[in-house]
Design a protein around this motif. Structure first.
Motif: not given
Length: 228
Positions: A9-33
């Motif tokens: 749910t959280r990742f989908r909200q981040l990727l659907e946001a208008p500024d989704w690229r700004a959230h890529l470091p946050e997603v990448a920081g989750e690593g394998l999970s």
């Protein structure tokens, strides 16, 4: 299960946001999970599929220094999903494979030829993707690789030329787009011109880095606005 659902749910909200690229470091920081949730998004809408593929590439790039074997395992997992024996069709896998190779030096070095192999049709012992709709994504993935790493994608040029005569008209358009992402070559021009002059108006969609861009096979062969 609840933790996985919350992450999705959280990742989908981040990727659907208008500024989704700004959230890529946050997603990448989750690593394998983050891998499992992102792979599940590859089955959703075309735009979200592409954004999830970009995010997966960011995850892979973040892992390559400290966990290189994890990167290889992710790429092997993608390869398995493209294998008929897996029981999957492989929706979204070429996009994810391409974005991982674009983002990660390790993935690119070890696996770029695998991506290209999906459009190489030999009489036997090949890795050719014989599913027309999925093969469209394979051509797109090679074009994406050509944007980021043209030296590695150059090996695909003769197979992209053959793709201009693919039995599937959308594959022809995707092959034309991919070929135009490589540095110009005088041998390409007459082949692309012939495809453009044939006038196929079949609808294609190209991910331009933010959203899906509608176009046609004719426009792709003639040359249109490319991703910056």
């Amino acid at each position: 299960m609840s933790r996985m659902r919350n992450a999705k749910t959280r990742f989908r909200q981040l990727l659907e946001a208008p500024d989704w690229r700004a959230h890529l470091p946050e997603v990448a920081g989750e690593g394998l999970s983050a891998v499992g949730p992102l792979l599940s998004f590859l089955l959703l809408s075309p735009c979200l599929r592409h954004r999830a593929a970009v995010a997966l590439g960011a995850v892979v790039a973040g892992l390559e220094r400290e966990q290189p074997e994890a990167v290889r395992n992710i790429m092997r997992r993608l390869m398995w999903h493209m294998n008929e024996e897996s029981g999957n069709i492989g929706w979204g896998i070429p996009e994810a494979f391409a974005e991982a190779c674009c983002a990660s030096d390790l993935a690119a070095k070890d696996f770029h030829r695998v991506l290209i192999s999906y459009v190489i049709e030999l009489e036997k012992d090949d890795n050719f993707c014989d599913h027309d709709v999925l093969r469209r994504s394979c051509f797109w993935g090679i074009g994406r690789l050509a944007q980021a790493r043209p030296a590695l994608a150059e090996w695909a040029r003769p197979w992209l030329r053959r793709g201009l005569e693919d039995p599937d008209v959308i594959c022809r358009g995707m092959a034309a787009w991919a070929l135009r992402q490589l540095p110009p070559d005088m041998m390409d021009a007459p082949l692309l011109r012939r495809l453009a002059e044939q006038g196929p108006d079949a609808a294609c969609e190209i991910f331009d880095g933010e959203d899906m861009r509608p176009t046609s096979v004719k426009e792709l062969a003639a040359g249109g606005k490319e991703r910056s």
